[in-house]
Structure formats: C-alpha cells, structure tokens
Design a protein around this motif. Structure first.
Motif, PDB file in Angstrom:
ATOM      1  N   ILE A   2       3.156  40.917  65.687  1.00 37.28           N
ATOM      2  CA  ILE A   2       3.299  41.044  64.011  1.00 37.28           C
ATOM      3  C   ILE A   2       1.956  41.251  63.494  1.00 37.28           C
ATOM      4  CG2 ILE A   2       4.111  39.472  62.240  1.00 37.28           C
ATOM      5  CD1 ILE A   2       5.341  37.744  64.119  1.00 37.28           C
ATOM      6  N   SER A   4       0.413  40.729  60.302  1.00 35.96           N
ATOM      7  CA  SER A   4       0.748  39.803  59.237  1.00 35.96           C
ATOM      8  C   SER A   4      -0.019  40.407  58.268  1.00 35.96           C
ATOM      9  CB  SER A   4       0.060  38.738  59.625  1.00 35.96           C
ATOM     10  OG  SER A   4      -1.179  38.779  60.130  1.00 35.96           O
ATOM     11  N   THR A  22      -1.630  35.708  58.252  1.00 38.27           N
ATOM     12  CA  THR A  22      -2.173  35.637  59.380  1.00 38.27           C
ATOM     13  C   THR A  22      -1.121  35.389  60.695  1.00 38.27           C
ATOM     14  OG1 THR A  22      -2.550  33.169  59.014  1.00 38.27           O
ATOM     15  CG2 THR A  22      -4.240  34.635  58.404  1.00 38.27           C
ATOM     16  N   THR A  23      -1.762  35.480  61.635  1.00 35.02           N
ATOM     17  CA  THR A  23      -0.861  35.394  63.002  1.00 35.02           C
ATOM     18  C   THR A  23      -1.332  34.292  63.874  1.00 35.02           C
ATOM     19  OG1 THR A  23       0.063  37.506  62.701  1.00 35.02           O
ATOM     20  CG2 THR A  23       0.313  36.295  64.832  1.00 35.02           C
ATOM     21  N   TYR A  25      -0.425  31.452  67.413  1.00 39.16           N
ATOM     22  CA  TYR A  25       0.416  31.658  68.587  1.00 39.16           C
ATOM     23  C   TYR A  25       0.735  29.925  68.711  1.00 39.16           C
ATOM     24  CZ  TYR A  25      -0.536  36.439  69.656  1.00 39.16           C
ATOM     25  OH  TYR A  25      -0.699  37.649  69.672  1.00 39.16           O
ATOM     26  N   GLU A  30       4.413  34.398  69.091  1.00 40.22           N
ATOM     27  CA  GLU A  30       3.785  34.525  67.763  1.00 40.22           C
ATOM     28  C   GLU A  30       4.445  33.787  66.624  1.00 40.22           C
ATOM     29  OE1 GLU A  30       2.124  38.875  67.459  1.00 40.22           O
ATOM     30  OE2 GLU A  30       4.113  38.947  68.221  1.00 40.22           O
ATOM     31  N   LEU A  32       4.114  33.942  62.067  1.00 38.35           N
ATOM     32  CA  LEU A  32       3.647  34.701  60.849  1.00 38.35           C
ATOM     33  C   LEU A  32       3.541  33.580  59.916  1.00 38.35           C
ATOM     34  CD1 LEU A  32       3.005  36.903  58.950  1.00 38.35           C
ATOM     35  CD2 LEU A  32       5.417  37.119  58.614  1.00 38.35           C
ATOM     36  N   GLU A  48       5.766  29.535  57.182  1.00 41.40           N
ATOM     37  CA  GLU A  48       5.627  30.185  58.733  1.00 41.40           C
ATOM     38  C   GLU A  48       7.031  30.513  59.219  1.00 41.40           C
ATOM     39  OE1 GLU A  48       2.037  27.642  60.584  1.00 41.40           O
ATOM     40  OE2 GLU A  48       4.015  27.041  61.220  1.00 41.40           O
TER      41      GLU A  48
END
Length: 278
Positions: A2, A4, A22-23, A25, A30, A32, A48
């Motif tokens: 992604i 972001s 931002t990304t 985990y 993933e 976002l 999110e």
C-alpha cells in the motif's frame, strides 16, 4: 504494498484538507492509517483500513484524549447531519456496510444519530471486493475509494474554518480548510462530499484538470449547484449527492449562460451532437 503517502496525497488534494498516510503491519497484513493533520495527537483520531482477501475494512481509531472532538461531532447541526446521512446512504447503495455506535449504543441507520452529548464514538465500514485477485493497481484503487468515502463521512461532522479564501479569488469550492472546535465554513464540507461521491472529472465533458495539467491541477474542479444558490430559501438543506455536481470551468460557465442554469446532462448532450456533426 500500500502506498500510504500517495493515497493520503490524493485524498488531501481532492478534499482540500491535509492528511498524513502511514503503513503498519498487524497479524502479517498491511494496515493503512490516515490522519487529519489539524487534529494533533493525543486529541484527535486516525482512520485505519485493512484490506483482506475479499474485502476492505475501515475503522475510526480515537486518541486517548479525543473527548473534545467527539463532543464537537455530536453537536453537528441538522444540515451537517443531513450531509452525513446522504453520504452514508450513497455508500451503502454502492455496496458498503456501516456500523455506528455512540456512547456504546448501536445507531440504527445514519439518519438516527443521537443528540449530544457524545462521549464515545465507534464507526466501522466494510466493502466486499475482488480487487486483490485483479492485481495491485485494482486493490489500490479500491482502498482509495473506500478511504475517500470514509474520510469524508467523518469530515462532514467536524467543525472547521476556511484558511485561504482570500487566496482563491472568490472560489470557495477550491479553498483549503483546517479543523477547528467551534468554527466552520459549510460550503467546503459540501464540496468535499460532492467530490467524494462524484469524483473530480467534469460530469458534462469528462475533463480532468490533473490529467491535463499534472500536479498543479490534481484535485481541482468547480462544484455546480443544480438549484442556484440565489433560489434556495433559508431552510433549504443541500444534498451533496443529488444537488451538487463537478463541472470544469468551461462547462460551469456555459451552465450559467441561461437562467435557470443549463443542466449538466444537456451540456453533455450538446457536446455529443457537436462531435457527431464534425
């Protein structure tokens, strides 16, 4: 993966409000995260989005001290609530599900937001999609679509003030704005909602300023009122889904060559006939 930053840039450009993407985990997937820059930590919220194999989920994530923002959203007036309802109904009609809870009580339908005070707010969205199987570009487009609608839903309840009308030479639909606790400019919420639903291409001729001019034109479009502002009574509540449409500068000017304005559909028909006559 992604992108972001790119998703945040596109949404910021289209809605004229600054977001950071931002990304991270979680459980090997993933996530976002988008954040309105004018809502500083720990007094605001993030959004999110989690794309899985068959769907994209979005969720409001409140900061530790977000009470003043939630309280302000609960005090949104009838017109802002109407914008929220119109956006929500359009999103549902296009396959999105929404779950809303205020003060830990589930809200049955976007038209039934409770009166203040609000202390707690939960909003979750989900949309089934086969985009992941179609490739990374299709998945990114689906994530962008879901995040744009969800971001605008939240924006519609936030109070904010315009910060650059003077620089826009009388074009409030192109101005940028910032979130505030007790000030707002209603027309910019309507513009953001119109763009979220209809996009930034002219509905009459298909012109896209970003495609033509690059970054300087990305996200720019004029917003046309189907019912002229001069004809609206004081009690008229604008529905950004049905009352507003994006038009390029040329088509917008042509629309107002007559009174009442020429409908965008008629302008599109005229252009089609001109092309077939050539």
């Amino acid at each position: 993966m992604i992108d972001s930053t790119e998703i945040a840039r596109i949404i910021s450009s289209q809605l004229r409000v600054e977001l950071t993407g931002t990304t991270r985990y979680a459980d090997g997937h993933e996530v976002l995260r988008l954040r309105f820059n004018d809502l500083p930590v720990p007094n605001g919220f993030s959004i999110e989005f989690r794309p899985s194999w068959r769907r994209v989920d979005g969720e409001l994530v409140l900061d530790t001290y977000s009470g003043s923002v939630v309280d302000a959203m609960g005090k949104a007036d009838a017109e802002k609530r109407a914008v929220f309802e119109a956006l929500a109904l359009d999103a549902i009609a296009h396959g999105m599900t929404l779950a809303i809870a205020v003060n830990d009580v589930r809200v049955e339908g976007a038209a039934h937001l409770p009166e203040p005070p609000w202390q707690r707010l939960k909003i979750h969205c989900s949309k089934l999609t086969a985009a992941r199987a179609e490739g990374p570009e299709a998945l990114s487009a689906e994530i962008l679509s879901v995040s744009l609608i969800f971001s605008t839903l939240l924006l519609s309840l936030l109070p904010f003030e315009d910060v650059s009308l003077a620089e826009q030479a009388g074009l409030p639909e192109g101005a940028k704005f910032s979130v505030e606790v007790n000030r707002y400019e209603r027309s910019l919420v309507n513009r953001a909602a119109c763009i979220a639903v209809h996009g930034v291409k002219c509905v009459a001729c298909g012109f896209d300023f970003g495609e033509r001019y690059g970054d300087v034109g990305r996200g720019f479009i004029e917003v046309h009122h189907r019912v002229p502002v001069s004809k609206m009574g004081s009690s008229y509540v604008v529905n950004p889904v049905t009352d507003l449409v994006p038009l390029c500068s040329n088509c917008h000017s042509i629309a107002h060559r007559e009174d009442p304005p020429i409908a965008p559909e008629e302008i599109s028909r005229l252009l089609h006939h001109r092309q077939t006559d050539i």
